[in-house]
Scaffold this motif. Structure first.
Motif, PDB file in Angstrom:
ATOM      1  N   MET A  38      -4.909  -4.607  -7.024  1.00 35.03           N
ATOM      2  CA  MET A  38      -4.195  -5.968  -6.279  1.00 35.03           C
ATOM      3  C   MET A  38      -5.616  -7.112  -6.174  1.00 35.03           C
ATOM      4  O   MET A  38      -6.883  -6.949  -6.088  1.00 35.03           O
ATOM      5  CB  MET A  38      -3.947  -5.664  -5.051  1.00 35.03           C
ATOM      6  N   HIS A  39      -5.179  -8.170  -6.764  1.00 37.70           N
ATOM      7  CA  HIS A  39      -6.003  -9.354  -6.587  1.00 37.70           C
ATOM      8  C   HIS A  39      -5.465 -10.415  -5.695  1.00 37.70           C
ATOM      9  O   HIS A  39      -4.097 -10.492  -5.597  1.00 37.70           O
ATOM     10  CB  HIS A  39      -6.228  -9.793  -8.086  1.00 37.70           C
ATOM     11  N   ARG A  79      14.149   2.256  -2.391  1.00 31.48           N
ATOM     12  CA  ARG A  79      14.122   1.958  -0.681  1.00 31.48           C
ATOM     13  C   ARG A  79      12.857   1.311  -0.221  1.00 31.48           C
ATOM     14  O   ARG A  79      13.123   0.405   0.687  1.00 31.48           O
ATOM     15  CB  ARG A  79      14.213   3.276  -0.055  1.00 31.48           C
ATOM     16  N   MET A  80      11.784   1.557  -0.624  1.00 28.13           N
ATOM     17  CA  MET A  80      10.639   0.747  -0.117  1.00 28.13           C
ATOM     18  C   MET A  80      10.738  -0.698  -0.924  1.00 28.13           C
ATOM     19  O   MET A  80      10.150  -1.543   0.081  1.00 28.13           O
ATOM     20  CB  MET A  80       9.359   1.575  -0.944  1.00 28.13           C
ATOM     21  N   ALA A  81      11.194  -1.174  -1.806  1.00 28.35           N
ATOM     22  CA  ALA A  81      11.431  -2.338  -2.439  1.00 28.35           C
ATOM     23  C   ALA A  81      12.310  -3.277  -1.532  1.00 28.35           C
ATOM     24  O   ALA A  81      12.072  -4.205  -1.348  1.00 28.35           O
ATOM     25  CB  ALA A  81      11.763  -2.251  -3.922  1.00 28.35           C
ATOM     26  N   ALA A  82      13.239  -2.479  -0.780  1.00 31.76           N
ATOM     27  CA  ALA A  82      14.262  -3.325  -0.073  1.00 31.76           C
ATOM     28  C   ALA A  82      13.524  -3.435   1.209  1.00 31.76           C
ATOM     29  O   ALA A  82      14.006  -4.472   1.851  1.00 31.76           O
ATOM     30  CB  ALA A  82      15.274  -2.360   0.307  1.00 31.76           C
ATOM     31  N   ASP A  83      12.472  -3.189   1.475  1.00 33.19           N
ATOM     32  CA  ASP A  83      11.447  -3.471   2.749  1.00 33.19           C
ATOM     33  C   ASP A  83      11.098  -4.774   2.724  1.00 33.19           C
ATOM     34  O   ASP A  83      10.644  -5.271   3.699  1.00 33.19           O
ATOM     35  CB  ASP A  83      10.813  -2.474   3.170  1.00 33.19           C
ATOM     36  N   PHE A  84      10.769  -5.180   1.480  1.00 35.22           N
ATOM     37  CA  PHE A  84       9.818  -6.486   1.358  1.00 35.22           C
ATOM     38  C   PHE A  84      10.902  -7.796   1.865  1.00 35.22           C
ATOM     39  O   PHE A  84      12.010  -7.940   1.453  1.00 35.22           O
ATOM     40  CB  PHE A  84       9.605  -6.618   0.063  1.00 35.22           C
ATOM     41  N   PRO A  85      10.247  -8.734   2.807  1.00 32.59           N
ATOM     42  CA  PRO A  85      10.945  -9.812   2.994  1.00 32.59           C
ATOM     43  C   PRO A  85      11.579 -10.644   1.937  1.00 32.59           C
ATOM     44  O   PRO A  85      11.064 -10.759   0.747  1.00 32.59           O
ATOM     45  CB  PRO A  85      10.158 -10.570   3.848  1.00 32.59           C
ATOM     46  N   ARG A 101       0.779  -1.110   0.061  1.00 34.60           N
ATOM     47  CA  ARG A 101      -0.034  -0.015   0.139  1.00 34.60           C
ATOM     48  C   ARG A 101       0.834   1.410   0.076  1.00 34.60           C
ATOM     49  O   ARG A 101       0.519   2.316  -0.650  1.00 34.60           O
ATOM     50  CB  ARG A 101      -0.922   0.013   1.092  1.00 34.60           C
ATOM     51  N   ARG A 102       1.872   1.132   0.887  1.00 34.82           N
ATOM     52  CA  ARG A 102       2.905   2.406   0.583  1.00 34.82           C
ATOM     53  C   ARG A 102       3.377   2.434  -0.630  1.00 34.82           C
ATOM     54  O   ARG A 102       3.580   3.654  -1.370  1.00 34.82           O
ATOM     55  CB  ARG A 102       4.048   2.178   1.789  1.00 34.82           C
ATOM     56  N   GLN A 103       4.019   1.316  -1.178  1.00 42.10           N
ATOM     57  CA  GLN A 103       4.608   1.545  -2.455  1.00 42.10           C
ATOM     58  C   GLN A 103       3.477   2.000  -3.731  1.00 42.10           C
ATOM     59  O   GLN A 103       3.844   2.720  -4.504  1.00 42.10           O
ATOM     60  CB  GLN A 103       4.768   0.342  -3.093  1.00 42.10           C
TER      61      GLN A 103
END
Length: 116
Positions: A62-63, A95-101, A45-47
């Motif tokens: 999103m589905h 930076r946001m993409a790097a937050d994904f596990p 959602r942030r992304q």
């Protein structure tokens, strides 16, 4: 960071961005462990809010897979591959993409709409 995998191994993402075309649809299927679904959606959602403000963005949806599937699929429409590439390459998005596990796998692919 989520692992990126090619949906079509014959056409990796870097090659898709070399094709200057538009409008385009980015379909990105994510394999998300069930226990991480809410965490993933919060990060996504942030992304999404960031992407919605980028030049060339048209829409996003999103589905969720049915029957207990752990798959989620984002379908985003952009004016062009160039607009999408610019947004994805921005430092803020990175930076946001790097937050994904690391245990999330992403299968992005770019499509062109066609008449049938």
């Amino acid at each position: 960071m989520a692992k990126l995998q090619s949906l079509d191994p014959h056409t990796p993402m870097f090659r898709q961005f070399q094709e200057r075309t538009g409008p385009i649809v980015l379909a990105n299927t994510f394999a998300v462990p069930r226990e991480r679904t809410e965490e993933f959606l919060a990060l996504f959602r942030r992304q999404a809010e960031f992407m919605k403000a980028q030049p060339g963005f048209v829409s996003l949806r999103m589905h969720r897979g049915t029957a207990g599937s752990r798959l989620l699929m984002n379908v985003a429409v952009w004016e062009s591959t160039e607009a999408l590439a610019t947004a994805l390459g921005s430092p803020e998005f990175q930076r946001m993409a790097a937050d994904f596990p690391d245990d999330i796998v992403s299968y992005p692919h770019i499509f062109e709409p066609i008449d049938v």
